[in-house]
Enzyme design. Structure first.
Site, PDB file in Angstrom:
ATOM      1  N   CYS A 100       0.833  -1.202   0.000  1.00 65.39           N
ATOM      2  CA  CYS A 100       0.000   0.000   0.000  1.00 65.39           C
ATOM      3  C   CYS A 100       0.866   1.249   0.000  1.00 65.39           C
ATOM      4  CB  CYS A 100      -0.925   0.006   1.218  1.00 65.39           C
ATOM      5  SG  CYS A 100      -1.985   1.467   1.288  1.00 65.39           S
ATOM      6  N   ASN A 203       0.628  -7.747 -10.894  1.00 66.06           N
ATOM      7  CA  ASN A 203      -0.398  -6.737 -10.635  1.00 66.06           C
ATOM      8  C   ASN A 203       0.078  -5.401 -11.185  1.00 66.06           C
ATOM      9  OD1 ASN A 203      -1.391  -4.887  -7.729  1.00 66.06           O
ATOM     10  ND2 ASN A 203      -2.728  -5.454  -9.393  1.00 66.06           N
ATOM     11  N   GLY A 227      -7.161  -4.722 -10.170  1.00 63.33           N
ATOM     12  CA  GLY A 227      -7.701  -3.850  -9.144  1.00 63.33           C
ATOM     13  C   GLY A 227      -8.640  -2.803  -9.698  1.00 63.33           C
TER      14      GLY A 227
END
Length: 350
Positions: A100, A203, A227
């Site tokens: 994050c 990702n 995402g």
């Protein structure tokens, strides 16, 4: 694909996104073709475990397994305790957040900030693995390529994590410094894949079926994680699955199908949140669903003034009923219109 004792339905994963991947959204994505979904980040701070926000994030009622929960923190013992706390509440896989980039997370040295302190990062990983092992709960790790362009240490950290027992690593192809700016790169993910024996997931910037195929080929990854491209477009998973299997594009959904999916999503959303919070937090989801549709922005501005769930649902239904009189299918993302790419018009049941 396997994570510990769990055989996954496919290699298309939903990325954990704070404020997005709650239980209703995860269930919807799984219904529409995702093989795996990770929860929103749950804090390791005990004083927040009983908060309404954390209790909602730890809600897995009716969710098909395996149930994966992401935890975040900076203290090894606290993270181990957080893992056990979530296992006791239904978690079957624990994912450690080291990816994050949000300032409120990184300023506390959690998330991707941990990549600056490799010793602490691995202490946390090892403590969580040791806490989960007696319960036969696998531990996975999500990270970035590094803290900044000059310090890309994903390979070093991934190797160390594998050595202490992590069973899968996901790499977002950006540094913490990038946030979500610029373009994801896949060379680092390929290097991580080449260095590990455990599964590696790619990702970052996977927005179309073609990009999914490109990233799998470029990285050799065992799976991809999607995402932001799934926000308001959860059927991207079935579109990607169809394209990877056949090389052809699945038709975008009918407007009538989107109406059904969105209304069901809203009711499930309201059931998790109270009326006040539910109506307000649903606005972003509605906006994402309708952002590329004719008149969607004007509708969103008016819809944001509505303050009860019944009015919100009625407005959505009326808008989509009107749209259905003008067009059969919504536009496919990545094309000028829904019929522009030579779709395979196969229908999928909902």
């Amino acid at each position: 694909m396997q994570i510990g004792p769990f055989a996954l339905a496919n290699h298309l994963f939903v990325a954990p996104m704070a404020g997005v991947t709650d239980r209703p959204f995860r269930q919807l994505c799984k219904k529409l073709g995702a093989g795996y979904a990770v929860s929103e980040m749950v804090t390791s701070r005990k004083d927040l475990w009983k908060s309404l926000k954390t209790s909602r994030r730890a809600n897995h009622d009716g969710e098909p397994g395996p149930i994966a929960v992401q935890i975040a923190g900076t203290d090894a013992q606290m993270m181990a305790e957080a893992a056990v706390y979530n296992i006791d509440r239904g978690a079957q896989i624990i994912d450690i957040n080291m990816g994050c980039p949000a300032k409120k997370v990184c300023n506390k040295w959690a998330g991707s900030a941990l990549m600056q302190d490799e010793q602490l990062a691995i202490e946390i990983v090892e403590a969580v693995v040791n806490a989960c092992a007696p319960r036969n709960v696998p531990v996975t790790l999500k990270m970035r390529t590094g803290w900044c362009q000059a310090e890309k240490n994903a390979v070093v950290l991934a190797r160390a994590a594998e050595a202490v027992g992590v069973q899968m690593v996901t790499v977002h192809g950006r540094t913490r410094e990038q946030g979500y700016q610029g373009h994801a790169e896949y060379d680092t993910i390929a290097a991580v894949k080449a260095a590990l024996r455990i599964p590696v997931v790619a990702n970052g910037d996977i927005t179309t079926p073609e990009k999914a195929r490109e990233v799998l080929a470029a990285t050799g990854a065992d799976a991809i994680m999607i995402g932001r491209a799934a926000q308001g477009y959860p059927w991207i998973f079935r579109e990607v699955a169809h394209f990877l299997a056949t090389g052809t594009h699945l038709a975008p959904p009918l407007v009538s199908e989107v109406k059904k999916l969105l209304v069901e999503h809203l009711y499930d959303h309201y059931s998790l949140y109270d009326e006040f919070i539910g109506v307000r937090s649903a606005r972003k989801h509605i906006g994402w669903y309708l952002q590329d549709l004719p008149g969607g922005e004007d509708f969103r501005q008016g819809m944001n003034l509505l303050e009860d769930s019944a009015s919100q649902v009625a407005a959505v239904e009326a808008y989509l009923d009107t749209l259905n009189e003008k067009m059969d299918r919504i536009p496919a993302r990545g094309s000028a219109n829904g019929q522009a790419r030579g779709h395979d018009m196969t229908e999928l049941a909902i």
